[in-house]
Write an enzyme that holds these catalytic residues in place. Sequence first.
Site, PDB file in Angstrom:
ATOM      1  N   ASN A  57      51.490  52.288  18.153  1.00 34.30           N
ATOM      2  CA  ASN A  57      51.294  51.502  19.365  1.00 34.30           C
ATOM      3  C   ASN A  57      52.053  50.182  19.303  1.00 34.30           C
ATOM      4  O   ASN A  57      52.490  49.665  20.321  1.00 34.30           O
ATOM      5  CB  ASN A  57      49.807  51.272  19.630  1.00 34.30           C
TER       6      ASN A  57
ATOM      7  N   SER B  71      41.849  52.164  18.338  1.00 38.07           N
ATOM      8  CA  SER B  71      43.292  52.050  18.586  1.00 38.07           C
ATOM      9  C   SER B  71      43.740  50.606  18.446  1.00 38.07           C
ATOM     10  O   SER B  71      44.923  50.351  18.290  1.00 38.07           O
ATOM     11  CB  SER B  71      43.668  52.486  20.003  1.00 38.07           C
TER      12      SER B  71
ATOM     13  N   GLU C 228      47.254  58.073  11.885  1.00 40.44           N
ATOM     14  CA  GLU C 228      47.496  56.864  11.102  1.00 40.44           C
ATOM     15  C   GLU C 228      46.285  56.621  10.216  1.00 40.44           C
ATOM     16  O   GLU C 228      45.154  56.589  10.706  1.00 40.44           O
ATOM     17  CB  GLU C 228      47.709  55.657  12.025  1.00 40.44           C
TER      18      GLU C 228
ATOM     19  N   HIS D  89      43.123  57.083  12.480  1.00 38.82           N
ATOM     20  CA  HIS D  89      43.462  56.996  13.900  1.00 38.82           C
ATOM     21  C   HIS D  89      44.176  58.256  14.381  1.00 38.82           C
ATOM     22  O   HIS D  89      45.366  58.439  14.126  1.00 38.82           O
ATOM     23  CB  HIS D  89      44.330  55.740  14.113  1.00 38.82           C
TER      24      HIS D  89
HETATM   25  P1  NAD Z   1      35.087  58.081  25.277  1.00 40.66           P
HETATM   26  O1  NAD Z   1      34.593  57.089  26.244  1.00 40.66           O
HETATM   27  O2  NAD Z   1      35.626  59.367  25.785  1.00 40.66           O
HETATM   28  O3  NAD Z   1      33.942  58.431  24.220  1.00 40.66           O
HETATM   29  C1  NAD Z   1      33.127  57.491  23.604  1.00 40.66           C
HETATM   30  C2  NAD Z   1      31.789  58.150  23.344  1.00 40.66           C
HETATM   31  O4  NAD Z   1      31.033  57.289  22.510  1.00 40.66           O
HETATM   32  C3  NAD Z   1      30.979  58.384  24.607  1.00 40.66           C
HETATM   33  O5  NAD Z   1      30.555  59.726  24.659  1.00 40.66           O
HETATM   34  C4  NAD Z   1      29.760  57.455  24.447  1.00 40.66           C
HETATM   35  O6  NAD Z   1      28.578  58.002  24.986  1.00 40.66           O
HETATM   36  C5  NAD Z   1      29.690  57.341  22.943  1.00 40.66           C
HETATM   37  N1  NAD Z   1      29.011  56.150  22.468  1.00 40.66           N
HETATM   38  C6  NAD Z   1      29.044  54.905  22.971  1.00 40.66           C
HETATM   39  N2  NAD Z   1      28.292  54.081  22.200  1.00 40.66           N
HETATM   40  C7  NAD Z   1      27.802  54.825  21.193  1.00 40.66           C
HETATM   41  C8  NAD Z   1      26.962  54.544  20.083  1.00 40.66           C
HETATM   42  N3  NAD Z   1      26.501  53.320  19.877  1.00 40.66           N
HETATM   43  N4  NAD Z   1      26.643  55.550  19.244  1.00 40.66           N
HETATM   44  C9  NAD Z   1      27.107  56.791  19.465  1.00 40.66           C
HETATM   45  N5  NAD Z   1      27.901  57.115  20.500  1.00 40.66           N
HETATM   46  C10 NAD Z   1      28.237  56.141  21.357  1.00 40.66           C
HETATM   47  O7  NAD Z   1      36.170  57.300  24.424  1.00 40.66           O
HETATM   48  P2  NAD Z   1      37.390  57.885  23.595  1.00 40.66           P
HETATM   49  O8  NAD Z   1      38.587  57.911  24.453  1.00 40.66           O
HETATM   50  O9  NAD Z   1      36.985  59.137  22.904  1.00 40.66           O
HETATM   51  O10 NAD Z   1      37.625  56.723  22.526  1.00 40.66           O
HETATM   52  C11 NAD Z   1      36.841  56.619  21.359  1.00 40.66           C
HETATM   53  C12 NAD Z   1      37.574  55.754  20.360  1.00 40.66           C
HETATM   54  O11 NAD Z   1      38.827  56.326  20.050  1.00 40.66           O
HETATM   55  C13 NAD Z   1      37.883  54.351  20.848  1.00 40.66           C
HETATM   56  O12 NAD Z   1      37.779  53.463  19.747  1.00 40.66           O
HETATM   57  C14 NAD Z   1      39.311  54.437  21.310  1.00 40.66           C
HETATM   58  O13 NAD Z   1      39.998  53.210  21.242  1.00 40.66           O
HETATM   59  C15 NAD Z   1      39.860  55.396  20.293  1.00 40.66           C
HETATM   60  N6  NAD Z   1      41.056  56.148  20.713  1.00 40.66           N
HETATM   61  C16 NAD Z   1      41.170  56.629  21.973  1.00 40.66           C
HETATM   62  C17 NAD Z   1      42.292  57.347  22.338  1.00 40.66           C
HETATM   63  C18 NAD Z   1      42.445  57.936  23.714  1.00 40.66           C
HETATM   64  O14 NAD Z   1      43.565  58.237  24.128  1.00 40.66           O
HETATM   65  N7  NAD Z   1      41.360  58.133  24.459  1.00 40.66           N
HETATM   66  C19 NAD Z   1      43.313  57.589  21.390  1.00 40.66           C
HETATM   67  C20 NAD Z   1      43.149  57.103  20.090  1.00 40.66           C
HETATM   68  C21 NAD Z   1      42.017  56.376  19.768  1.00 40.66           C
END
Ligand code: NAD
Length: 714
Positions: free
Chosen positions: A504, A433, A466, A454
Amino acid sequence: MAETPTITLSMPQPDIALLTLDAPGKGANVLSRHVLEELASHLDALEKRTDLAGLVLRSGKEHSFIAGADLREFAASFTAPKEDVVQMCRAGHALFGRLSQCRFVTVAAIDGVCVGGGAELALWCDRRVAAEHPKTEIGFPEVKLGLFPGWGGASRTPRMIGLANALEMVTSGESVSAREAYKMGLVSDVVPPERLLDAAINLIRIERQTGQYLKDRQTWSQPIPISETELGFLAATASAMIQQQTKGHYPAPVAALDLMMENAAEDLETALKHEAEEMAKLFGSPVNQALINVFFLDQRNKKDRGVERDDIAPRDVRQVGVVGAGIMGGGIVAANMRRGVPVVVTDASPAALARGVQKIMEEASFNRETKAPDAAKAIELAPLLNVSRADEEFAVCDVVIEAVVERLDVKRKVFARLEPLLSDTAILASNTSTIPITTMAEGLKRPERFCGIHFFNPVRRMKLVEVIRGEQTSDETIATAVAYVKRLGKSPIVVKDGPGFLVNRLLFPYMNEALELLLEGASVEDIEKAAKRFGMPMGPITLFDMVGLDTALYAGGVMHEAFPNRYADNPLLAKLVEQGRLGQKSGAGFFNYQTKKREPQLDPGFGQLLDAHRRGQKKFTQEELQHRLFLPMLLEATRVLEAGLVRDARDVDLGLIYGIGFPPFRGGLMHWADTVGAAKIVELLKPFENLGDRYQPTPLLREAAKANRGFYGR
Ligand code: NAD
């Protein structure tokens, strides 16, 4: 050379005429002026014939009957005098009405989409048969465009299927399936698509024998037999339902309700006259123009390939990989499965992977009707999912999306591990993000095959994606990402790399301003109310709690760093996070989510914190609050356009409507700005100029004001 006609006449049997609509070179039939003229001339000829038992109307397009009126023609007549609009409706009544007065039976044979003007045309026939097919839908989506069915739909439908059913269809704008249409008497028969024509002809034979269609013609031209009590009850329930759904922002459903109520006691001819007069009041209104704009934004997005060059073709995406099975990774995997795309998923943590898989199956099999996971669907989709702890499985993927924690070092390690395994043509993408795509691409061997994809949270519900172009991302990568995202049923917007990308970046000034307003003395309630009255689905403070205050604080930090002259530090978020108040997920943020009350209550802890940091006790009018919230968002959008981060102001509008629920009845942020006028916006900014750079008119805005030009280039 004469134009190829849309409507052709054939004679499947000596006494049965068949009119087939098949707009040449188009994917769907629309009722343009030209097509209506063709219909009129066919009817001129057919009406004279004495040898016909019946006429069948059908479409030559596979599973698509008629998609409605020609909205480009509508848009071109927005400024037409009211009498012309009345005339346009009356001409429609007169033309379609001929289908209910022929000396033979008329039947619409409906296979696929039959909506808007297409549904009205079908309704003017004596009978309808529908094909049993998932694509068959009959409906009046006009209210979603700020109108109601004005070619007789609002008057004839209640006479045919009863006022309650008709009100539901017309005021909700939701379509019904072939089966539902049959249940409410909208169609007489539902048959397999290949039997449609036979069924229509069969119906004509039966009607000729019974003569029932002649009695129905008589009945449907009369007032609706309904008691005053029933009418009162219907009006009250429908009006409550409409108010709940539209929050008073959409006038068309209310206008349709009032019209249909008043017309119940009239004969059809009088009802039609009223219909045309009321339609003229809605046609070309600001809400009508805004909603038709949103329709065009969506159409434009469907056609947009994401790149300007015609010679760039997207690559096939047969298999997808997702790294990280958390909230976003899980949602992305499920979105692929729902569209039949085989997908490999992995996660560094076995426990997270196990949890993730369970969630993925629930999401993938989610049934929109029952609003619950569907076990049978889960079994059917399961073979598409490959849960793996071995990176080698990614070697077969055409697109690999990284969705691990938001840390550059962790993401870089994932890319370094995976890139050597992937085929030369595979795309590597990040769901980040906040982290710049160009920064992440440093160190990659094929940065041209790297981009941002995204998704928004929750993935199943959010249409927007995006597609982010890093400095070295190739056109082919963008075109492939765009085509792939569309295959998932989402709307991709291509954005150049930059802080906060598009959505954002534009959301931040608005959210930031809400915090500033709190410090200046505005109340949470007033800020929330001002945003909702403007049409936002929720206020900015509730949105903070939903996003999570830690996430918002972090994302805010990125924006502060990027644009320090526009955004001052605001202590509120940091303090709340320090206290462990992270929003909904922790049970408290600005609001408290642990009370028994239905609506979350403002948290007393936050009240004390606010009192300690307030800079003033200023009172604001609602209009002032709205200007304070939305003008910084607009100015930021003009900066985005100046920097060429998106290719068109329309991308900003669709992005905000699909990404944050910007009110569709305003047509989008830039459309709204165009309706206000750039010069007026410069005026509106004047009282706030002492608040700093964030309220300074941008060169693009000044230029538009000077040239009296809109952001849509009008
Ligand atoms: P999350 O914490 O729910 O999930 C992340 C996952 O990645 C976890 O299960 C973790 O175990 C795993 N992980 C960590 N290191 C790893 C590695 N080296 N190899 C494989 N897996 C690994 O996080 P999320 O909310 O799903 O966010 C993930 C991405 O998406 C981030 O970059 C975040 O900025 C982006 N994002 C999040 C949102 C939101 O609202 N949550 C929205 C858009 C984008």
